[in-house]
Design a protein around this motif. Structure first.
Motif, PDB file in Angstrom:
ATOM      1  N   VAL A  29      40.981  56.886  52.803  1.00  0.00           N
ATOM      2  CA  VAL A  29      39.894  56.612  53.735  1.00  0.00           C
ATOM      3  C   VAL A  29      39.916  55.125  54.030  1.00  0.00           C
ATOM      4  O   VAL A  29      40.107  54.309  53.122  1.00  0.00           O
ATOM      5  CB  VAL A  29      38.518  57.005  53.143  1.00  0.00           C
ATOM      6  N   THR A  30      39.732  54.775  55.285  1.00  0.00           N
ATOM      7  CA  THR A  30      39.519  53.379  55.654  1.00  0.00           C
ATOM      8  C   THR A  30      38.179  53.314  56.373  1.00  0.00           C
ATOM      9  O   THR A  30      37.855  54.192  57.177  1.00  0.00           O
ATOM     10  CB  THR A  30      40.681  52.833  56.517  1.00  0.00           C
ATOM     11  N   GLN A  54      31.601  61.824  49.647  1.00  0.00           N
ATOM     12  CA  GLN A  54      31.830  63.081  50.370  1.00  0.00           C
ATOM     13  C   GLN A  54      33.278  63.208  50.835  1.00  0.00           C
ATOM     14  O   GLN A  54      33.769  64.312  51.018  1.00  0.00           O
ATOM     15  CB  GLN A  54      30.884  63.179  51.567  1.00  0.00           C
ATOM     16  N   CYS A  55      33.949  62.088  51.009  1.00  0.00           N
ATOM     17  CA  CYS A  55      35.350  62.104  51.455  1.00  0.00           C
ATOM     18  C   CYS A  55      36.313  62.459  50.323  1.00  0.00           C
ATOM     19  O   CYS A  55      37.438  62.876  50.579  1.00  0.00           O
ATOM     20  CB  CYS A  55      35.739  60.739  52.025  1.00  0.00           C
ATOM     21  N   ASP A  56      35.879  62.272  49.088  1.00  0.00           N
ATOM     22  CA  ASP A  56      36.697  62.578  47.910  1.00  0.00           C
ATOM     23  C   ASP A  56      38.091  61.953  48.016  1.00  0.00           C
ATOM     24  O   ASP A  56      39.104  62.617  47.800  1.00  0.00           O
ATOM     25  CB  ASP A  56      36.793  64.090  47.701  1.00  0.00           C
ATOM     26  N   ALA A  57      38.124  60.681  48.362  1.00  0.00           N
ATOM     27  CA  ALA A  57      39.399  59.986  48.569  1.00  0.00           C
ATOM     28  C   ALA A  57      39.960  59.444  47.260  1.00  0.00           C
ATOM     29  O   ALA A  57      39.217  59.052  46.363  1.00  0.00           O
ATOM     30  CB  ALA A  57      39.209  58.849  49.561  1.00  0.00           C
ATOM     31  N   ASP A  58      41.285  59.399  47.193  1.00  0.00           N
ATOM     32  CA  ASP A  58      41.972  58.791  46.051  1.00  0.00           C
ATOM     33  C   ASP A  58      42.065  57.285  46.209  1.00  0.00           C
ATOM     34  O   ASP A  58      42.012  56.546  45.235  1.00  0.00           O
ATOM     35  CB  ASP A  58      43.386  59.374  45.927  1.00  0.00           C
ATOM     36  N   VAL A  59      42.246  56.830  47.452  1.00  0.00           N
ATOM     37  CA  VAL A  59      42.354  55.407  47.758  1.00  0.00           C
ATOM     38  C   VAL A  59      41.441  55.113  48.941  1.00  0.00           C
ATOM     39  O   VAL A  59      41.471  55.834  49.942  1.00  0.00           O
ATOM     40  CB  VAL A  59      43.811  55.004  48.092  1.00  0.00           C
ATOM     41  N   VAL A 150      48.456  48.613  52.396  1.00  0.00           N
ATOM     42  CA  VAL A 150      48.072  47.340  53.011  1.00  0.00           C
ATOM     43  C   VAL A 150      46.808  47.586  53.820  1.00  0.00           C
ATOM     44  O   VAL A 150      46.768  48.478  54.675  1.00  0.00           O
ATOM     45  CB  VAL A 150      49.198  46.773  53.910  1.00  0.00           C
ATOM     46  N   ASN A 151      45.775  46.805  53.534  1.00  0.00           N
ATOM     47  CA  ASN A 151      44.492  46.916  54.217  1.00  0.00           C
ATOM     48  C   ASN A 151      44.211  45.603  54.931  1.00  0.00           C
ATOM     49  O   ASN A 151      44.404  44.522  54.363  1.00  0.00           O
ATOM     50  CB  ASN A 151      43.385  47.209  53.194  1.00  0.00           C
ATOM     51  N   THR A 152      43.747  45.700  56.177  1.00  0.00           N
ATOM     52  CA  THR A 152      43.459  44.493  56.948  1.00  0.00           C
ATOM     53  C   THR A 152      42.283  44.712  57.888  1.00  0.00           C
ATOM     54  O   THR A 152      41.832  45.845  58.091  1.00  0.00           O
ATOM     55  CB  THR A 152      44.705  44.058  57.755  1.00  0.00           C
ATOM     56  N   HIS A 153      41.815  43.645  58.454  1.00  0.00           N
ATOM     57  CA  HIS A 153      40.779  43.665  59.487  1.00  0.00           C
ATOM     58  C   HIS A 153      41.228  42.673  60.555  1.00  0.00           C
ATOM     59  O   HIS A 153      41.110  41.468  60.376  1.00  0.00           O
ATOM     60  CB  HIS A 153      39.433  43.261  58.887  1.00  0.00           C
ATOM     61  N   LEU A 154      41.769  43.209  61.645  1.00  0.00           N
ATOM     62  CA  LEU A 154      42.341  42.363  62.694  1.00  0.00           C
ATOM     63  C   LEU A 154      41.259  41.740  63.569  1.00  0.00           C
ATOM     64  O   LEU A 154      40.128  42.217  63.630  1.00  0.00           O
ATOM     65  CB  LEU A 154      43.310  43.176  63.557  1.00  0.00           C
ATOM     66  N   GLY A 155      41.647  40.701  64.281  1.00  0.00           N
ATOM     67  CA  GLY A 155      40.735  39.959  65.151  1.00  0.00           C
ATOM     68  C   GLY A 155      40.304  40.716  66.385  1.00  0.00           C
ATOM     69  O   GLY A 155      40.836  41.775  66.724  1.00  0.00           O
ATOM     70  N   ARG A 180      58.313  49.181  49.888  1.00  0.00           N
ATOM     71  CA  ARG A 180      59.164  50.369  50.039  1.00  0.00           C
ATOM     72  C   ARG A 180      58.308  51.619  50.201  1.00  0.00           C
ATOM     73  O   ARG A 180      57.154  51.660  49.808  1.00  0.00           O
ATOM     74  CB  ARG A 180      60.043  50.530  48.793  1.00  0.00           C
ATOM     75  N   ASP A 181      58.927  52.670  50.725  1.00  0.00           N
ATOM     76  CA  ASP A 181      58.264  53.966  50.858  1.00  0.00           C
ATOM     77  C   ASP A 181      57.692  54.438  49.537  1.00  0.00           C
ATOM     78  O   ASP A 181      58.289  54.174  48.500  1.00  0.00           O
ATOM     79  CB  ASP A 181      59.273  55.022  51.313  1.00  0.00           C
ATOM     80  N   PRO A 182      56.605  55.167  49.627  1.00  0.00           N
ATOM     81  CA  PRO A 182      55.745  55.373  50.788  1.00  0.00           C
ATOM     82  C   PRO A 182      54.805  54.177  50.997  1.00  0.00           C
ATOM     83  O   PRO A 182      54.431  53.503  50.054  1.00  0.00           O
ATOM     84  CB  PRO A 182      54.967  56.629  50.426  1.00  0.00           C
ATOM     85  N   VAL A 183      54.433  53.954  52.254  1.00  0.00           N
ATOM     86  CA  VAL A 183      53.566  52.849  52.634  1.00  0.00           C
ATOM     87  C   VAL A 183      52.441  53.380  53.514  1.00  0.00           C
ATOM     88  O   VAL A 183      52.685  54.168  54.430  1.00  0.00           O
ATOM     89  CB  VAL A 183      54.338  51.757  53.421  1.00  0.00           C
ATOM     90  N   VAL A 184      51.223  52.942  53.227  1.00  0.00           N
ATOM     91  CA  VAL A 184      50.072  53.257  54.071  1.00  0.00           C
ATOM     92  C   VAL A 184      49.527  51.925  54.577  1.00  0.00           C
ATOM     93  O   VAL A 184      49.174  51.060  53.792  1.00  0.00           O
ATOM     94  CB  VAL A 184      48.983  54.028  53.296  1.00  0.00           C
ATOM     95  N   PHE A 185      49.468  51.777  55.904  1.00  0.00           N
ATOM     96  CA  PHE A 185      48.956  50.578  56.552  1.00  0.00           C
ATOM     97  C   PHE A 185      47.635  50.972  57.208  1.00  0.00           C
ATOM     98  O   PHE A 185      47.609  51.824  58.088  1.00  0.00           O
ATOM     99  CB  PHE A 185      49.964  50.080  57.585  1.00  0.00           C
TER     100      PHE A 185
END
Length: 193
Positions: A29-30, A54-59, A150-155, A180-185
């Motif tokens: 979830v982001t 409620q999202c039951d997210a792992d990350v 990788v988590n970010t907040h762009l301009g 390296r794989d796997p990658v979540v951006f």
């Protein structure tokens, strides 16, 4: 890749990734929590944690968290949300730091996390008063295998976002040999349709 296409970059921008993944499915979830302020203006990390539960997210990748800021009651919003979600692992990176008041992005997880990199992104020099932006990169232990997040907040402005995306695709972030794989951006990319 859809987000990269919106930024005017195609599949050739991202190196082809192939890997065998563990069989367990992970949920991500982001969420830009806007300093935990609801539409009613009330500051409530508890309410944010209820939505996330409620999202039951792992990350969970979060943006716009306040830590010890006067405007939000000097709470550590990252720790408060992590505590309520019983997230054993949490990382926070302040994009903005003034005295003891911090504002930035976090990654929470029920899986072990290791900080790989956290840092500022370019762009604030383009216009006076632009909000400083940052990113945080963590390695998640996924059934004995590393997964990069990788988590970010762009301009808010196009040229600023473009510069930030170029940086994130470069050799210090997504283009780094350790990414390296796997990658979540993920994150708040401040994109409009």
């Amino acid at each position: 890749l859809g987000g990269l296409r919106l930024l005017g970059r195609g599949e050739s921008t991202v190196r082809k990734r192939t890997s065998r993944l563990p069989t367990k499915t992970l949920r991500f979830v982001t969420y830009n929590v806007h300093s935990c302020a609801g539409l009613d203006g009330r500051i409530s990390p508890e309410r944010i944690a209820r939505v996330l539960a409620q999202c039951d997210a792992d990350v969970i990748a979060l943006q716009e968290l306040d830590v010890m800021k006067q405007r939000t009651g000097r709470l550590d919003q990252t720790s408060e949300i992590a505590r309520r979600l019983e997230s054993e692992y949490q990382l926070f990176h302040p994009a903005i730091s003034v005295a003891d008041e911090l504002y930035g992005d976090a990654i929470l997880s029920r899986l072990p996390l290791r900080l790989v990199r956290a840092g500022s992104l370019p762009g604030a020099h383009l216009k006076p008063r632009l909000e400083r932006r940052g990113a945080i990169w963590a390695s998640v232990d996924w059934d004995g295998r590393e997964m990069q997040v990788v988590n970010t907040h762009l301009g808010l402005h196009g040229p600023e976002r473009s510069l930030q995306v170029d940086t994130l695709l470069g050799p210090e972030w997504l283009g780094h040999p350790e990414c390296r794989d796997p990658v979540v951006f993920c994150g708040d990319w401040n994109m409009t349709p």
